[in-house]
Motif scaffolding. Structure first.
Motif, PDB file in Angstrom:
ATOM      1  N   ASN A   1       0.993  -1.213   0.081  1.00 49.32           N
ATOM      2  CA  ASN A   1       0.104  -0.058  -0.037  1.00 49.32           C
ATOM      3  C   ASN A   1       0.887   1.321  -0.075  1.00 49.32           C
ATOM      4  O   ASN A   1       1.800   1.327   0.717  1.00 49.32           O
ATOM      5  CB  ASN A   1      -0.937   0.089   1.243  1.00 49.32           C
ATOM      6  CG  ASN A   1      -1.898  -1.084   1.293  1.00 49.32           C
ATOM      7  OD1 ASN A   1      -1.995  -2.250   1.571  1.00 49.32           O
ATOM      8  ND2 ASN A   1      -3.183  -0.701   0.626  1.00 49.32           N
ATOM      9  N   PHE A   2       0.486   2.192  -0.919  1.00 52.23           N
ATOM     10  CA  PHE A   2       1.003   3.620  -0.974  1.00 52.23           C
ATOM     11  C   PHE A   2       0.095   4.487  -0.132  1.00 52.23           C
ATOM     12  O   PHE A   2      -0.587   5.084  -0.887  1.00 52.23           O
ATOM     13  CB  PHE A   2       1.491   3.980  -2.405  1.00 52.23           C
ATOM     14  CG  PHE A   2       2.488   2.965  -3.027  1.00 52.23           C
ATOM     15  CD1 PHE A   2       3.477   2.266  -2.387  1.00 52.23           C
ATOM     16  CD2 PHE A   2       2.793   3.033  -4.448  1.00 52.23           C
ATOM     17  CE1 PHE A   2       4.469   1.638  -2.969  1.00 52.23           C
ATOM     18  CE2 PHE A   2       3.466   2.346  -5.018  1.00 52.23           C
ATOM     19  CZ  PHE A   2       4.545   1.627  -4.402  1.00 52.23           C
ATOM     20  N   TYR A   3       0.314   4.473   1.154  1.00 51.23           N
ATOM     21  CA  TYR A   3      -0.743   5.385   1.961  1.00 51.23           C
ATOM     22  C   TYR A   3      -0.248   6.804   1.584  1.00 51.23           C
ATOM     23  O   TYR A   3       0.887   6.980   1.746  1.00 51.23           O
ATOM     24  CB  TYR A   3      -0.677   4.869   3.391  1.00 51.23           C
ATOM     25  CG  TYR A   3      -1.462   3.552   3.572  1.00 51.23           C
ATOM     26  CD1 TYR A   3      -2.740   3.280   3.293  1.00 51.23           C
ATOM     27  CD2 TYR A   3      -0.463   2.364   4.251  1.00 51.23           C
ATOM     28  CE1 TYR A   3      -3.466   2.227   3.438  1.00 51.23           C
ATOM     29  CE2 TYR A   3      -1.294   1.322   4.202  1.00 51.23           C
ATOM     30  CZ  TYR A   3      -2.498   1.167   3.955  1.00 51.23           C
ATOM     31  OH  TYR A   3      -3.147  -0.171   4.197  1.00 51.23           O
ATOM     32  N   LEU A   4      -1.080   7.653   1.785  1.00 49.50           N
ATOM     33  CA  LEU A   4      -0.939   9.201   1.554  1.00 49.50           C
ATOM     34  C   LEU A   4      -0.454   9.544   2.711  1.00 49.50           C
ATOM     35  O   LEU A   4      -1.055   9.596   4.008  1.00 49.50           O
ATOM     36  CB  LEU A   4      -2.110   9.864   1.074  1.00 49.50           C
ATOM     37  CG  LEU A   4      -2.041  11.184   1.187  1.00 49.50           C
ATOM     38  CD1 LEU A   4      -1.171  11.904   0.233  1.00 49.50           C
ATOM     39  CD2 LEU A   4      -3.597  11.722   0.735  1.00 49.50           C
ATOM     40  N   THR A   5       0.630  10.320   2.955  1.00 47.72           N
ATOM     41  CA  THR A   5       1.050  11.185   4.047  1.00 47.72           C
ATOM     42  C   THR A   5       0.531  12.780   3.503  1.00 47.72           C
ATOM     43  O   THR A   5       1.515  13.364   2.804  1.00 47.72           O
ATOM     44  CB  THR A   5       2.514  11.046   4.257  1.00 47.72           C
ATOM     45  OG1 THR A   5       2.755   9.788   4.802  1.00 47.72           O
ATOM     46  CG2 THR A   5       2.838  12.054   5.419  1.00 47.72           C
ATOM     47  N   GLY A   6      -0.344  13.304   4.212  1.00 44.97           N
ATOM     48  CA  GLY A   6      -0.993  14.626   3.512  1.00 44.97           C
ATOM     49  C   GLY A   6      -2.410  14.628   3.313  1.00 44.97           C
ATOM     50  O   GLY A   6      -2.965  13.607   4.289  1.00 44.97           O
ATOM     51  N   LYS A   7      -3.046  15.384   2.554  1.00 45.45           N
ATOM     52  CA  LYS A   7      -4.298  15.568   2.605  1.00 45.45           C
ATOM     53  C   LYS A   7      -4.740  15.458   1.088  1.00 45.45           C
ATOM     54  O   LYS A   7      -4.095  15.770   0.095  1.00 45.45           O
ATOM     55  CB  LYS A   7      -4.913  16.767   3.130  1.00 45.45           C
ATOM     56  CG  LYS A   7      -4.355  17.028   4.506  1.00 45.45           C
ATOM     57  CD  LYS A   7      -4.732  18.411   4.956  1.00 45.45           C
ATOM     58  CE  LYS A   7      -4.147  18.740   6.469  1.00 45.45           C
ATOM     59  NZ  LYS A   7      -4.185  20.139   6.687  1.00 45.45           N
ATOM     60  N   VAL A   8      -6.119  15.137   0.981  1.00 40.78           N
ATOM     61  CA  VAL A   8      -6.644  15.019  -0.508  1.00 40.78           C
ATOM     62  C   VAL A   8      -8.377  15.250  -0.182  1.00 40.78           C
ATOM     63  O   VAL A   8      -8.761  15.255   0.792  1.00 40.78           O
ATOM     64  CB  VAL A   8      -6.379  13.741  -1.187  1.00 40.78           C
ATOM     65  CG1 VAL A   8      -7.286  12.435  -0.342  1.00 40.78           C
ATOM     66  CG2 VAL A   8      -7.031  13.641  -2.720  1.00 40.78           C
ATOM     67  N   ASP A   9      -8.617  16.108  -1.249  1.00 41.41           N
ATOM     68  CA  ASP A   9     -10.157  16.721  -1.071  1.00 41.41           C
ATOM     69  C   ASP A   9     -10.707  16.391  -2.560  1.00 41.41           C
ATOM     70  O   ASP A   9      -9.914  16.721  -3.522  1.00 41.41           O
ATOM     71  CB  ASP A   9     -10.009  17.951  -0.715  1.00 41.41           C
ATOM     72  CG  ASP A   9     -11.451  18.498  -0.100  1.00 41.41           C
ATOM     73  OD1 ASP A   9     -12.241  17.832  -0.163  1.00 41.41           O
ATOM     74  OD2 ASP A   9     -11.300  19.545   0.068  1.00 41.41           O
ATOM     75  N   GLU A  10     -12.027  16.582  -2.776  1.00 38.24           N
ATOM     76  CA  GLU A  10     -12.683  16.817  -3.929  1.00 38.24           C
ATOM     77  C   GLU A  10     -12.361  15.925  -5.170  1.00 38.24           C
ATOM     78  O   GLU A  10     -11.855  16.549  -6.330  1.00 38.24           O
ATOM     79  CB  GLU A  10     -12.614  18.287  -4.543  1.00 38.24           C
ATOM     80  CG  GLU A  10     -13.128  19.293  -3.480  1.00 38.24           C
ATOM     81  CD  GLU A  10     -14.916  19.258  -3.325  1.00 38.24           C
ATOM     82  OE1 GLU A  10     -15.341  19.117  -4.501  1.00 38.24           O
ATOM     83  OE2 GLU A  10     -15.196  19.775  -2.379  1.00 38.24           O
ATOM     84  N   VAL A  11     -12.443  14.537  -4.979  1.00 31.62           N
ATOM     85  CA  VAL A  11     -11.748  13.716  -5.884  1.00 31.62           C
ATOM     86  C   VAL A  11     -13.004  13.203  -6.741  1.00 31.62           C
ATOM     87  O   VAL A  11     -14.139  13.025  -6.177  1.00 31.62           O
ATOM     88  CB  VAL A  11     -11.490  12.338  -5.150  1.00 31.62           C
ATOM     89  CG1 VAL A  11     -10.818  11.352  -6.282  1.00 31.62           C
ATOM     90  CG2 VAL A  11     -10.037  12.596  -4.078  1.00 31.62           C
ATOM     91  N   SER A  12     -12.630  13.236  -8.171  1.00 32.22           N
ATOM     92  CA  SER A  12     -13.794  12.789  -9.176  1.00 32.22           C
ATOM     93  C   SER A  12     -13.194  12.031 -10.205  1.00 32.22           C
ATOM     94  O   SER A  12     -11.962  11.988 -10.340  1.00 32.22           O
ATOM     95  CB  SER A  12     -14.473  14.049  -9.705  1.00 32.22           C
ATOM     96  OG  SER A  12     -13.600  14.796 -10.476  1.00 32.22           O
ATOM     97  N   LEU A  13     -14.285  11.080 -10.787  1.00 32.31           N
ATOM     98  CA  LEU A  13     -13.555  10.297 -11.729  1.00 32.31           C
ATOM     99  C   LEU A  13     -14.760  10.302 -13.071  1.00 32.31           C
ATOM    100  O   LEU A  13     -15.961  10.290 -12.574  1.00 32.31           O
ATOM    101  CB  LEU A  13     -13.711   8.768 -11.458  1.00 32.31           C
ATOM    102  CG  LEU A  13     -13.398   7.805 -12.468  1.00 32.31           C
ATOM    103  CD1 LEU A  13     -11.861   8.101 -12.973  1.00 32.31           C
ATOM    104  CD2 LEU A  13     -13.398   6.392 -11.837  1.00 32.31           C
TER     105      LEU A  13
END
Length: 162
Positions: free
Chosen positions: A115-127
């Motif tokens: 797993n390449f887990y995120l260190t940080g933040k992510v928001d407003e993801v769309s596909l």
């Protein structure tokens, strides 16, 4: 197809196995469409379909602890990467993803069981099931996604629930 998101990376020294997955899907064989943090400043954006060829963009678009809007688009001839609504990289690509069983991940990507887990933040993801236009992508960082008129929107995670 298109993938969009806001990211705020915090990993100043990503290396294997500590790359940071922002979002997408990946089986490393015939179904890849994702963006991950590869170095402190660069992302790897990839398309791979049934022909097995990896079409990669490795592009310096990140600043640690700063928000940036990223978009990856594919239109059956070009793979394009946008930063804050501006085209920053592209490569000729021709492939089709036929697999429908891969999980769409946010804040993680899988590579051969790691797993390449995120260190940080992510928001407003769309596909999306279509390529978003340059005009749509130029508006998105300032105005967000107009879900009432979002033709082709398949997944949308605002990440502000709860």
């Amino acid at each position: 197809m298109s993938l969009t998101m806001w990211v705020n990376p915090a990993n100043a020294a990503p290396t294997y196995p500590n790359y940071d997955g922002f979002a997408g899907f990946r089986n490393n064989t015939d179904a890849d469409f994702y963006i991950l943090q590869l170095t402190s400043t660069s992302v790897e954006a990839r398309l791979r379909g049934s022909n097995g060829t990896a079409y990669d963009l490795v592009t310096p678009v990140l600043t640690i602890n700063q928000w940036v809007h990223l978009a990856l688009t594919y239109d059956a001839s070009m793979l394009r990467l946008y930063k804050n609504g501006i085209l920053v990289d592209s490569v000729a690509a021709s492939d089709v993803i036929t697999s429908t069983t891969e999980d769409f991940l946010i804040g993680d990507l899988l590579f051969q069981g790691t797993n390449f887990y995120l260190t940080g933040k992510v928001d407003e993801v769309s596909l999306w099931n279509r390529k978003l236009s340059a005009e749509e992508l130029a508006c998105m960082p300032s105005n967000g996604i107009d879900t009432a008129n979002a033709t082709g929107l398949q997944l949308y995670y605002r990440c502000n629930q709860g």
